[in-house]
Design an enzyme around this catalytic site. Sequence first.
Site, PDB file in Angstrom:
ATOM      1  CB  ALA A  13      41.189  36.229  63.789  1.00  6.21           C
ATOM      2  N   GLY A  15      39.766  35.987  58.400  1.00  6.24           N
ATOM      3  CA  GLY A  15      39.125  36.501  57.108  1.00  6.24           C
ATOM      4  C   GLY A  15      40.415  37.184  56.455  1.00  6.24           C
ATOM      5  CE  LYS A 152      33.240  51.194  52.419  1.00  4.50           C
ATOM      6  NZ  LYS A 152      33.621  50.044  51.629  1.00  4.50           N
ATOM      7  CG  ASP A 181      36.713  56.553  55.099  1.00  7.94           C
ATOM      8  OD1 ASP A 181      37.633  56.162  54.379  1.00  7.94           O
ATOM      9  OD2 ASP A 181      35.621  56.995  54.479  1.00  7.94           O
ATOM     10  CG  HIS A 182      40.671  52.149  53.925  1.00  3.65           C
ATOM     11  ND1 HIS A 182      39.675  51.666  53.222  1.00  3.65           N
ATOM     12  CD2 HIS A 182      41.778  51.945  52.751  1.00  3.65           C
ATOM     13  CE1 HIS A 182      39.808  51.615  51.993  1.00  3.65           C
ATOM     14  NE2 HIS A 182      41.166  51.618  51.817  1.00  3.65           N
ATOM     15  CG  ASP A 239      32.367  49.733  47.841  1.00  2.06           C
ATOM     16  OD1 ASP A 239      32.306  49.285  48.987  1.00  2.06           O
ATOM     17  OD2 ASP A 239      33.407  49.710  47.054  1.00  2.06           O
ATOM     18  CG  HIS A 244      36.754  55.392  50.730  1.00  2.00           C
ATOM     19  ND1 HIS A 244      36.725  55.143  52.092  1.00  2.00           N
ATOM     20  CD2 HIS A 244      36.608  54.221  50.220  1.00  2.00           C
ATOM     21  CE1 HIS A 244      36.846  53.674  52.244  1.00  2.00           C
ATOM     22  NE2 HIS A 244      36.783  52.973  51.230  1.00  2.00           N
TER      23      HIS A 244
HETATM   24  C1  BG6 Z   1      37.131  49.799  50.118  1.00  2.00           C
HETATM   25  C2  BG6 Z   1      36.016  49.433  48.973  1.00  2.00           C
HETATM   26  O1  BG6 Z   1      36.365  50.493  51.023  1.00  2.00           O
HETATM   27  O2  BG6 Z   1      38.107  50.499  49.370  1.00  2.00           O
HETATM   28  C3  BG6 Z   1      36.537  48.696  47.842  1.00  2.00           C
HETATM   29  O3  BG6 Z   1      35.031  48.647  49.614  1.00  2.00           O
HETATM   30  C4  BG6 Z   1      37.651  49.524  47.287  1.00  2.00           C
HETATM   31  O4  BG6 Z   1      35.654  48.541  46.806  1.00  2.00           O
HETATM   32  C5  BG6 Z   1      38.648  50.021  48.318  1.00  2.00           C
HETATM   33  O5  BG6 Z   1      38.170  48.713  46.107  1.00  2.00           O
HETATM   34  C6  BG6 Z   1      39.829  50.873  47.569  1.00  2.00           C
HETATM   35  O6  BG6 Z   1      40.779  51.041  48.980  1.00  2.00           O
HETATM   36  P1  BG6 Z   1      42.237  51.395  48.252  1.00  2.00           P
HETATM   37  O7  BG6 Z   1      42.896  51.468  49.636  1.00  2.00           O
HETATM   38  O8  BG6 Z   1      42.856  49.947  47.618  1.00  2.00           O
HETATM   39  O9  BG6 Z   1      42.113  52.441  47.304  1.00  2.00           O
END
Ligand code: BG6
Length: 494
Positions: A13, A15, A152, A181-182, A239, A244
């Site tokens: 929390a 971080g 991740k 996985d955002h 990464d 992604h």
């Molecule tokens: C993260 C990676 O998952 O996605 C980063 O670890 C990267 O290295 C980031 O910068 C990019 O996300 P976004 O949403 O800013 O495109």
Amino acid sequence: VQAEGAVYFLFGATGDLARRKLFPALFSLYKEGKLSENFAVIGLARRPRTNEQFRNDLYQSISEFCRYKVDDEQLFQSFSKHFEYMSLDINNLDGFKELNRLAESLESRFDITGNRLFYLALAPSLFGSVSLNLRDGGLLHTDGWHRLVIEKPFGYDLQSAQALNEQLNEVFKEEEIYRIDHYLGKEMVQNIQVIRFANALFEPLWNKDHIANVQITLSETVGVEDRGGYYDKSGALRDMGQNHMLQMLTMIAMEPPSRLHGEAIRDEKVKVLRSLRSYENSEEVRKHVTRGQYTAGQVEQTSLPGYREEPSVNPDSITETYFAAKVFVDNFRWAGVPFYIRTGKRMPVKTTEVVVEFKSMPQNVLFAKKQDLAPNLLVIRVNPIEGIYIKVNAKTPGSDSAIQPVAMEFCQSCQIGLNTPEAYERLIYDAARGDATYFTRWDEVAQAWKFVDRIASAWQESSHDLMHYPAGSWGPERAEQLLKDDGFHWWPVN
Ligand code: BG6
């Protein structure tokens, strides 16, 4: 729909992720009425902090990073009273027992029926022991649901991912695990399904007979920032590639699901991952995958250091900060259609775009020889601009027969007053409602690692194919060749 009442246990929390993404996301959900009043958030980290300090951090984070302003003091007050902080040593089981007591008291204060969501914004090496302590500390002995949300990287390769998964499975069932996985939380990534399956204009053409190639670009202007320690062991392939990039590819390539239901969609996605052609040997990898690392460069008169000069990076590092690959989905729909994917740090622009290039019209008597007709393109813009455009050919006004490509554009993010929800809002909300559609299931993670491991192990044999590119450029020249060999080129991104 309001999410059911629950206690959110937020590990990590103090971080960066909590500050930049999670607190603002919770505030937006609250402001939009998507969180009921029956919720509590327990912030957990090692360092001591009073509730007052914690709520102060919360305020700062929201003022700086939330898409909504905290202009309503009263709203913030009623939001922040749901937040408590507890300092916790995650190796100390007694601490977890104390945490359980705190949770119980919040459950009775906010009238929550035992639903608990554990969000681990922590290093993955800690996931296993935290899960065991959650169980042994009695935190899973409530009547409601229990969900684990994790960030991740999920492992470093298939083997370590398997080991991690086994650890988690000792405590949580697969359907209780929400792997973030955002990119799957981004509006335009979710929109891919709608664009594909709700338009008679596209779906009938969405196959090898009409599509020449697909290009997915995920470029970033940032370098490794202060994450050199993590990144140097990971690199662009792990990464961004394993997660992604491959996730976006599955959204583009999947078959229509039987229903718009989480498991049905994920079943289709995993089939795509299973169909990825695996490179037979190291030579195949080198032929189809290009890797690069940035050196010092100039961007808008600012000198930027090379990757090897970045803090916490090995000065002899051979970690890639860029890769481009030609990937095939070996199934009936996509036989022979190349998917080109590329991602890199220190590129000229920050953008995520998918370009679908359609096959050209046959040369015919009408336009033959006069000029080469440009192919039709469908471009899905994921960020920072959100929208789509289609490139079609039209007559150049005023001329007899000249033809020019014109764009038909829909820009979602340009709409005045539109304030698109952030990926994390969507994902937290989904997890709170038990909708795992946009989280990665274990079989997807495993298949993605299988594909990536093959490349990584070929790279390990020798580093002589590692190219260098100056910061602020579009990566190694070799990545252009990858497409040229097939008679294509990367379409410039906007
Ligand atoms: C993260 C990676 O998952 O996605 C980063 O670890 C990267 O290295 C980031 O910068 C990019 O996300 P976004 O949403 O800013 O495109």
